[in-house]
Design an enzyme around this catalytic site. Structure first.
Site, short mmCIF file in Angstrom:
data_model
loop_
_atom_site.label_atom_id
_atom_site.label_comp_id
_atom_site.label_asym_id
_atom_site.label_seq_id
_atom_site.Cartn_x
_atom_site.Cartn_y
_atom_site.Cartn_z
N ARG A 165 0.86 -1.19 0.00
CA ARG A 165 0.00 0.00 0.00
C ARG A 165 0.89 1.24 0.00
O ARG A 165 1.68 1.45 0.91
CB ARG A 165 -0.93 0.03 1.21
CG ARG A 165 -1.77 1.32 1.23
CD ARG A 165 -3.04 1.22 2.05
NE ARG A 165 -2.82 1.24 3.48
CZ ARG A 165 -3.80 1.36 4.38
NH1 ARG A 165 -5.06 1.47 4.00
NH2 ARG A 165 -3.54 1.35 5.67
N ASP A 446 -4.45 3.07 14.16
CA ASP A 446 -3.58 3.67 13.15
C ASP A 446 -4.12 5.05 12.85
O ASP A 446 -5.00 5.57 13.55
CB ASP A 446 -3.45 2.78 11.91
CG ASP A 446 -4.75 2.66 11.12
OD1 ASP A 446 -5.74 3.34 11.46
OD2 ASP A 446 -4.77 1.88 10.14
#
Length: 532
Positions: A165, A446
């Site tokens: 990613r 996160d």
């Protein structure tokens, strides 16, 4: 070497030590330079279009399906075939590209590991460089790690499929500039991973597979299509060698899923329900709409009607086009306490059963300790099949814009607001200290979950929300509780540990971005200024 290394047009602010010399070879820099020169200017146009759309939403408009692209949604077409090693993605694990974590993730009972340069990595220069070198070793099968105690970690015989990613469109890479401006972080991540790994990946029957985050429009995906095509041509590769999964984690993008699949049809293999960022985007997109204020984060689960509609529409859209519909992340992590752990596994089980029952082809976890639980649930539903592309959800009524935008019911409480303060404060401190993925109160937090925490409070202040105790949420109340939570944290950690961290910097940043009149679009942008 000097402090600044200059190619023809790229300027690097960091010295080229041994690690940089391995990664940033003249050929790799030349490829990055070609991508930046060709595609960086258009990225700024796309970011400007985001701002213009947001201004419309702030003036009262709501996102909707675009009449100009109705023919793409109504006509019959399918994406290109999916590579053999991506046909079964029933459980995927994600995490930053850190050496020990990459080994444990690739060895876990999962089908795919998504190495994350975005929400779970703090973009310190050394972490970006080491992350790329770690993935290169993983691709070559040579990755090893020796702990401080002498324990050796190495890849097993049959590791999970690797995906990468890259950073979102909004994130710059400040250590590399072109024509006096920081280059797009996503181009830096893509260029280095692709350049160093495409040949060995293809040689072992896999390929360069990417996750694309934070997309807000099909035009942004068309930009990536051109990047992919250009890169394939540079390496004399067939069209469609690069494959991507696009995260549907913004409110505007949920209305453009067909258009996203269509524009990337040679390269795309699926869409993913990036649920935490999606909730954050719901708050941010509708931030000036007083009738769309969300309750406590704990109340905003996938059983809420607006999130359930999002999941079902994604599955129906993807499967109609032959693309995978990936489920979302479980932020829960296993606990040492048996009672707490039983509760965690039960919650994860319910969540994954809902996804598998709805027709998702796979799901996400953040911790290897949840792999067996998630795998068992999808095994039970899939049987001998590798995926659920056959689940067409044809019995579903058409999902409307009203359903996707529906207000969310639930309480607003002092406990919920204080939990938001703790999460955002501790996450910001970790992020500016170089750690982008942090366990807090039993959840793996996160950037996406921290974004929900701080934007919720901003929205409550902006719209003068009342807590169930009768207190009105004001900037003054927030700042008082922030100070209290900071002191509680100081007491819990002890003076030495607290002073060694950057908690005061984090509190100052949180106070600033939560009380400003205009909502800061991403906490990682002002946070990046505090990272060396």
């Amino acid at each position: 070497m000097t402090d600044s290394v200059i190619s023809h047009t790229l300027s690097f602010s960091q010295p080229f030590n041994h690690a940089e010399q391995q990664l940033l070879t003249p050929e790799a820099v030349s490829f990055l330079e070609a991508l930046v020169a060709r595609f960086a200017p258009q990225r700024n146009v796309l970011l400007s279009a985001r701002q213009q759309r947001q201004q419309q939403y702030d003036q009262g408009y709501l996102p909707d399906f675009d009449m100009e692209t109705a023919s793409i949604r109504s006509s019959e077409w399918r994406i290109q075939p999916i590579p053999a090693d991506l046909e079964d993605r029933r459980v995927e694990i994600t995490g930053p590209p850190e050496r020990k974590m990459v080994i444990n993730a690739l060895n876990a009972n999962v089908k795919v590991f998504m190495a994350d340069f975005e929400d779970s990595l703090s973009p310190e220069w050394s972490k970006l460089i080491d992350g790329q070198l770690t993935l290169r070793e993983a691709v070559h099968g040579t990755l090893r790690y020796t702990s401080d105690t002498g324990k050796i970690y190495q890849l097993g015989a049959n590791p999970a499929v690797l995906m990468c990613r890259v950073r979102g469109l909004h994130l710059p890479e400040k250590h590399v500039s072109w024509q006096g401006e920081a280059i797009p972080g996503g181009l830096f991540d893509f260029a280095l991973y692709f350049f160093h790994n495409v040949r060995p990946l293809l040689a072992k029957g896999s390929g360069p597979y990417f996750y694309l985050p934070k997309t807000e429009s099909w035009q942004e995906i068309a930009w990536w299509r051109e990047i992919f095509s250009f890169s394939e041509d540079q390496f004399d590769l067939p069209r469609g060698t690069i494959k991507a999964t696009v995260l549907i984690e913004t409110l505007p993008a949920v209305f453009q899923m067909d258009e996203i699949l269509w524009n990337l049809r040679d390269h795309i293999v699926g869409l993913n329900c990036g649920r935490w960022d999606y909730i954050f985007s719901y708050i941010k997109t509708l931030k000036q709409h007083p009738d769309r204020v969300l309750p406590d984060r704990q109340s905003v689960t996938m059983s809420q009607p607006f999130l359930d509609a999002y999941s079902r529409l994604l599955i129906k859209t993807c499967h109609r086009r032959g693309a995978f519909a990936m489920g979302g992340m479980s932020a829960l992590i296993p606990a040492k306490d048996p009672t707490r752990n039983a509760w965690v596994l039960q919650r994860v089980t319910e969540d994954k059963q809902r996804e598998a029952g709805n027709g998702h082809d796979g799901t996400w976890i953040a911790h290897p300790g949840l792999a067996d639980t998630a795998m068992a649930i999808f095994n039970a539903v899939l049987g001998d099949r590798p995926n659920q592309l056959h689940v067409m959800r044809e019995e579903d009524a058409a999902i409307t814009a009203e359903q996707l935008l529906a207000p969310c019911m639930g309480e607003r409480t002092e406990a919920g607001m204080r939990a938001n303060i703790r999460v955002a404060l501790q996450y910001l401190e970790a992020w500016i200290s170089g750690n982008g993925c942090v366990p807090i109160d039993g959840l793996m937090e996160d950037a996406a979950t921290a974004e929900i925490a701080r934007t919720s409070i901003w929205q409550w202040i902006r719209h003068q929300q009342m807590l169930n105790s009768g207190q009105q949420v004001t900037a003054e109340l927030f700042l008082r509780w922030l100070s209290e939570e900071l002191h509680l944290l100081q007491n819990a950690l002890g003076e030495a540990r607290f002073s060694a961290g950057r908690y005061n910097d984090a509190a100052q940043l949180m106070a600033q971005i939560t009380t400003e009149r205009e909502l800061v679009s991403f906490l990682t942008l002002p946070g990046y200024r505090l990272i060396p």
